[in-house]
Design an enzyme around this catalytic site. Sequence first.
Site, mmCIF file in Angstrom:
data_model
loop_
_atom_site.group_PDB
_atom_site.id
_atom_site.type_symbol
_atom_site.label_atom_id
_atom_site.label_comp_id
_atom_site.label_asym_id
_atom_site.label_seq_id
_atom_site.Cartn_x
_atom_site.Cartn_y
_atom_site.Cartn_z
ATOM 1 N N GLN A 156 0.851 -1.197 0.000
ATOM 2 C CA GLN A 156 0.000 0.000 0.000
ATOM 3 C C GLN A 156 0.881 1.238 0.000
ATOM 4 O O GLN A 156 1.702 1.432 0.894
ATOM 5 C CB GLN A 156 -0.921 0.014 1.225
ATOM 6 C CG GLN A 156 -1.803 1.271 1.313
ATOM 7 C CD GLN A 156 -1.234 2.326 2.232
ATOM 8 O OE1 GLN A 156 -0.702 2.009 3.293
ATOM 9 N NE2 GLN A 156 -1.321 3.593 1.843
ATOM 10 N N TYR A 158 1.292 5.307 0.250
ATOM 11 C CA TYR A 158 0.870 6.678 0.484
ATOM 12 C C TYR A 158 1.814 7.522 -0.360
ATOM 13 O O TYR A 158 3.000 7.652 -0.018
ATOM 14 C CB TYR A 158 1.055 7.058 1.955
ATOM 15 C CG TYR A 158 -0.096 6.712 2.862
ATOM 16 C CD1 TYR A 158 -1.410 7.024 2.517
ATOM 17 C CD2 TYR A 158 0.131 6.113 4.094
ATOM 18 C CE1 TYR A 158 -2.460 6.727 3.370
ATOM 19 C CE2 TYR A 158 -0.913 5.812 4.954
ATOM 20 C CZ TYR A 158 -2.206 6.124 4.581
ATOM 21 O OH TYR A 158 -3.244 5.836 5.428
ATOM 22 N N ARG A 195 -8.206 14.297 14.277
ATOM 23 C CA ARG A 195 -8.697 13.175 15.111
ATOM 24 C C ARG A 195 -8.647 13.605 16.573
ATOM 25 O O ARG A 195 -7.581 13.627 17.196
ATOM 26 C CB ARG A 195 -7.851 11.925 14.858
ATOM 27 C CG ARG A 195 -8.057 11.369 13.461
ATOM 28 C CD ARG A 195 -7.413 10.011 13.268
ATOM 29 N NE ARG A 195 -7.629 9.558 11.896
ATOM 30 C CZ ARG A 195 -6.753 8.825 11.204
ATOM 31 N NH1 ARG A 195 -5.622 8.443 11.751
ATOM 32 N NH2 ARG A 195 -7.027 8.455 9.972
ATOM 33 N N HIS A 306 -11.945 4.339 4.866
ATOM 34 C CA HIS A 306 -10.793 4.295 5.772
ATOM 35 C C HIS A 306 -11.228 3.875 7.182
ATOM 36 O O HIS A 306 -10.697 4.353 8.184
ATOM 37 C CB HIS A 306 -10.110 5.671 5.803
ATOM 38 C CG HIS A 306 -8.614 5.627 5.932
ATOM 39 N ND1 HIS A 306 -7.755 5.870 4.887
ATOM 40 C CD2 HIS A 306 -7.814 5.366 6.990
ATOM 41 C CE1 HIS A 306 -6.494 5.786 5.307
ATOM 42 N NE2 HIS A 306 -6.505 5.463 6.585
HETATM 43 C C1 LIG Z 1 -4.957 1.479 13.205
HETATM 44 C C2 LIG Z 1 -5.287 1.685 11.751
HETATM 45 C C3 LIG Z 1 -4.315 2.156 10.887
HETATM 46 C C4 LIG Z 1 -4.604 2.319 9.532
HETATM 47 N N1 LIG Z 1 -3.607 2.709 8.675
HETATM 48 C C5 LIG Z 1 -3.833 2.738 7.346
HETATM 49 C C6 LIG Z 1 -2.759 2.957 6.438
HETATM 50 O O1 LIG Z 1 -1.608 3.106 6.815
HETATM 51 N N2 LIG Z 1 -3.061 2.973 5.108
HETATM 52 C C7 LIG Z 1 -4.336 2.793 4.635
HETATM 53 O O2 LIG Z 1 -4.549 2.818 3.420
HETATM 54 N N3 LIG Z 1 -5.362 2.549 5.482
HETATM 55 C C8 LIG Z 1 -5.135 2.505 6.814
HETATM 56 N N4 LIG Z 1 -6.169 2.212 7.675
HETATM 57 C C9 LIG Z 1 -7.512 1.939 7.138
HETATM 58 C C10 LIG Z 1 -7.688 0.453 6.863
HETATM 59 O O3 LIG Z 1 -6.815 0.007 5.867
HETATM 60 C C11 LIG Z 1 -9.120 0.104 6.427
HETATM 61 O O4 LIG Z 1 -9.482 0.919 5.332
HETATM 62 C C12 LIG Z 1 -10.181 0.268 7.525
HETATM 63 O O5 LIG Z 1 -9.631 0.275 8.808
HETATM 64 C C13 LIG Z 1 -11.196 -0.874 7.412
HETATM 65 O O6 LIG Z 1 -12.144 -0.808 8.424
HETATM 66 P P1 LIG Z 1 -12.169 -1.818 9.698
HETATM 67 O O7 LIG Z 1 -11.051 -1.378 10.587
HETATM 68 O O8 LIG Z 1 -13.501 -1.528 10.274
HETATM 69 O O9 LIG Z 1 -11.977 -3.206 9.169
HETATM 70 C C14 LIG Z 1 -5.902 2.051 9.045
HETATM 71 C C15 LIG Z 1 -6.882 1.577 9.933
HETATM 72 C C16 LIG Z 1 -6.588 1.391 11.267
HETATM 73 C C17 LIG Z 1 -7.656 0.866 12.177
#
Ligand SMILES: Cc1cc2nc3c(=O)[nH]c(=O)nc-3n(C[C@H](O)[C@H](O)[C@H](O)COP(=O)(O)O)c2cc1C
Length: 408
Positions: A156, A158, A195, A306
């Site tokens: 992934q 960024y 946040r 997200h």
């Molecule tokens: C602690 C945490 C860190 C995350 N960091 C990223 C990240 O670095 N890159 C990204 O594309 N999405 C990130 N996300 C979003 C997740 O990839 C995803 O889209 C989302 O959490 C899915 O929902 P769920 O937690 O309810 O399964 C993050 C989510 C969480 C909970």
Amino acid sequence: MPDAHEGLRPAAQLPPVPALDEAGLRLRRLFPHYDVMEQRARQRVPRFAYDYAAGGVGHGAPNVVRNREAMDAVQILPRYGLDVSAIDTRVTLFGQDYAMPVGVAPMGNPGVVWPGTGDILARAAQKAGLAYIGSTVANESIETFGRIAPDAYWFQLYPMPAEEHRRSFDMVRRAEAVGAKVLVVTLDVPCRPKRVGDIANGLEVPFRWRARTLRDIALSPQWAIETLRRGRPAFETLRQYVPEGSSIFDIAAFGQRQMGQAITWEWIARLREIWPRAMVVKGIMHPDDAERAVEIGCDGVLVSNHGGRQFDAAPASIDVLPAIVERVGGRAKVLYDGSIRSGLDVLRALASGADFTFAARAFLWSVAAIGEAGGDHATASFREELRSSMGQAGLTTIEEAKRAPLFR
Ligand SMILES: Cc1cc2nc3c(=O)[nH]c(=O)nc-3n(C[C@H](O)[C@H](O)[C@H](O)COP(=O)(O)O)c2cc1C
């Protein structure tokens, strides 16, 4: 319609479902569901770390709540009197076979929630035949993921626009070199969300130690011991772009300065030209954006808000999924994440039109609650729940699951 099981063995020769050993059965009894794991994680992890992962943007995390409520509202009409003795959850995506249409979503700094989470989940995904998306701001490097999860690893990105995307291109080159199966470009962080939970907890860049942070850590002795044992988590993929000797806080500040803002479709199109394997854009919520992704040749779109962490006014991601599936019309794969907490939720997303799903917090809480064995426990739980949900709905293949009748 493409046959998801093309090239796979017929149901009569399905590989046996891995049986749980004594330790696995014990975890199944102790942690039968997401809520139990989240509760246990909450007890073991310092408050700032729990809030970081559980939270959304504003107070009460309305978009996280909306994701859950909308998922719970998805109903599927069960069908009975069918032979469901041979359920096949396997699926082929972008030329690769997976044991189930659920994988680990990318997570930044999951090591602050439980030390070693990234490594534990990458190994568990590799072992169980699932996909694993490693974040740009994961604690492990691209090279580590490529080594420990050669069949599972997707990268992934960024994007980092400074200096004509020198670092973005370098990371993509590194991901290609280690054999990452898919490039996932996250689009939904054009700027930093405010946040409020992290601000209140002092989890900000620049980081400053506070009495409350130290008290939270003192109240989480297992976490503290494990953090000492593993070492403080860093951002290993970014390490080579910062001066030697930089602290984790310096790297975090660097990452924050670099990310977001000037990421346009024109740039995504350039990336499409140089990345040789499957490419997916993540964070798609509008059918027109899905259309753009298809037009520039993306192989998939990941419908996602997200996990409710970016924009409180956004709809639930499951609610926008059907319109995006319709617009894409089979020209690309439609992947989904957002409140996938169980195998039943995987089925709900498939029935709503997704080809494949990802979960973040469900995997994270399992590791934070249980430690090392939490990775395998999470994959085993998804396997059992998806199979039993499919059986209950009279479905034996993933292609059938995608045609399961929704009840509205
Ligand atoms: C602690 C945490 C860190 C995350 N960091 C990223 C990240 O670095 N890159 C990204 O594309 N999405 C990130 N996300 C979003 C997740 O990839 C995803 O889209 C989302 O959490 C899915 O929902 P769920 O937690 O309810 O399964 C993050 C989510 C969480 C909970």
